[in-house]
Write a protein that holds these residues in place. Structure first.
Motif, PDB file in Angstrom:
ATOM      1  N   TYR A 146       0.883  -1.414  -0.018  1.00 20.53           N
ATOM      2  CA  TYR A 146      -0.070   0.049  -0.046  1.00 20.53           C
ATOM      3  C   TYR A 146       0.821   1.090  -0.012  1.00 20.53           C
ATOM      4  O   TYR A 146       0.585   2.171  -0.791  1.00 20.53           O
ATOM      5  CB  TYR A 146      -0.909   0.089   1.335  1.00 20.53           C
ATOM      6  N   THR A 169       2.805   2.312  -3.244  1.00 25.94           N
ATOM      7  CA  THR A 169       1.782   2.519  -4.510  1.00 25.94           C
ATOM      8  C   THR A 169       1.322   4.099  -4.446  1.00 25.94           C
ATOM      9  O   THR A 169       0.764   4.453  -3.778  1.00 25.94           O
ATOM     10  CB  THR A 169       0.701   1.580  -4.463  1.00 25.94           C
ATOM     11  N   SER A 170       1.730   4.473  -5.623  1.00 30.12           N
ATOM     12  CA  SER A 170       1.644   6.004  -5.660  1.00 30.12           C
ATOM     13  C   SER A 170       0.114   6.243  -6.316  1.00 30.12           C
ATOM     14  O   SER A 170      -0.543   5.225  -6.933  1.00 30.12           O
ATOM     15  CB  SER A 170       2.491   6.703  -6.611  1.00 30.12           C
ATOM     16  N   PRO A 171      -0.676   7.341  -6.200  1.00 21.84           N
ATOM     17  CA  PRO A 171      -1.968   7.801  -6.734  1.00 21.84           C
ATOM     18  C   PRO A 171      -1.836   7.374  -8.311  1.00 21.84           C
ATOM     19  O   PRO A 171      -2.878   6.811  -8.801  1.00 21.84           O
ATOM     20  CB  PRO A 171      -2.257   8.924  -6.425  1.00 21.84           C
ATOM     21  N   ILE A 217      -1.906   3.744  -9.143  1.00 21.32           N
ATOM     22  CA  ILE A 217      -3.387   3.160  -8.934  1.00 21.32           C
ATOM     23  C   ILE A 217      -4.287   3.472 -10.037  1.00 21.32           C
ATOM     24  O   ILE A 217      -4.884   2.570 -10.551  1.00 21.32           O
ATOM     25  CB  ILE A 217      -3.807   3.842  -7.610  1.00 21.32           C
ATOM     26  N   ARG A 243      -8.449   9.779 -12.011  1.00 23.16           N
ATOM     27  CA  ARG A 243      -8.211   9.995 -10.810  1.00 23.16           C
ATOM     28  C   ARG A 243      -9.667  10.571 -10.213  1.00 23.16           C
ATOM     29  O   ARG A 243      -9.836  10.456  -9.160  1.00 23.16           O
ATOM     30  CB  ARG A 243      -7.131  11.259 -10.647  1.00 23.16           C
ATOM     31  N   ASP A 277     -10.279   8.362  -1.291  1.00 25.28           N
ATOM     32  CA  ASP A 277      -8.831   8.684  -1.525  1.00 25.28           C
ATOM     33  C   ASP A 277      -8.292   6.931  -1.457  1.00 25.28           C
ATOM     34  O   ASP A 277      -8.810   6.124  -1.663  1.00 25.28           O
ATOM     35  CB  ASP A 277      -8.151   9.591  -0.365  1.00 25.28           C
ATOM     36  N   LYS A 278      -6.896   7.172  -1.554  1.00 32.21           N
ATOM     37  CA  LYS A 278      -6.071   5.842  -1.333  1.00 32.21           C
ATOM     38  C   LYS A 278      -6.295   5.025  -0.354  1.00 32.21           C
ATOM     39  O   LYS A 278      -6.721   3.918  -0.535  1.00 32.21           O
ATOM     40  CB  LYS A 278      -4.745   6.331  -1.687  1.00 32.21           C
TER      41      LYS A 278
END
Length: 193
Positions: A25, A28-30, A33, A41, A50-51
């Motif tokens: 988790y 891992t960048s947005p 993702i 996004r 959000d993430k």
């Protein structure tokens, strides 16, 4: 008027499980993702918040999938030993997906977070209880019909079995191969026969 989603949420969560299992988790960048999930996004934030929201929904999705498997085993198994063996089998099988790191998504997540994320920890605890309850059902079933179960304490045996599964999952995470993990499961289950 709200925008129409062009993706199926459950499928997106399944992809998120795969991504977080693969990379973890925190790392891992947005951007990774949205690229991996194939959504924008704005869709990520509109649907999951959000993430972290995505992580919590992914953990809940994984819990539901696991609980559904346990329920199927509970409904189909006519014998305590058979049910317990099937739970051990799905536990081991779930740790070894080609192309993904070994271990269970739940255990991998709790190893990554520890107790610092109470919401994630609660989902893991709830999933653990789902498995424990299924094992308890089968130990009670065996106690009624199997001579080998007569001498076993129901609660202690259930705790022994859930602890064995947890240990195997962690062992898989640190490198135990599947064949060794299956031998360990077989040895553990020998107390029931």
């Amino acid at each position: 008027m709200g925008r129409i989603k062009n993706f199926i949420e459950e499928e997106t969560l399944d992809k998120a499980i795969e991504l977080f299992q693969l990379q973890g988790y925190r790392t891992t960048s947005p951007e990774e993702i949205v690229k991996f999930l194939g959504i924008s996004r704005s869709s990520l934030y509109a649907t999951f918040g959000d993430k972290r929201g995505l992580l919590l929904k992914a953990l809940n999705r994984y819990r539901k999938l696991t609980a559904d498997s346990l329920e199927k085993i509970t409904l189909e198994s006519k014998d305590g030993v058979e049910g317990i063996e099937r739970i051990f089998d799905i536990s081991v099988t779930g740790c070894y997906h080609p192309g993904l790191p070994s271990g269970c998504f739940m255990v991998n997540s709790i190893i990554e977070f520890g107790p610092e994320d109470g919401d994630a920890l609660q989902i893991v605890k709830d999933s653990y209880e789902d498995c424990r309850n299924a094992l308890l059902h089968f130990v009670k079933m065996g106690k009624k019909s199997k001579p080998t179960f007569k001498k076993l304490n129901v609660e202690t045996t259930t705790d022994y079995l859930i602890n064995a599964i947890s240990g195997m999952v962690v062992s898989a995470k640190v490198g135990m191969d599947e064949a060794a993990c299956r031998r360990l499961a077989e040895q553990t289950l020998s107390v029931l026969k």
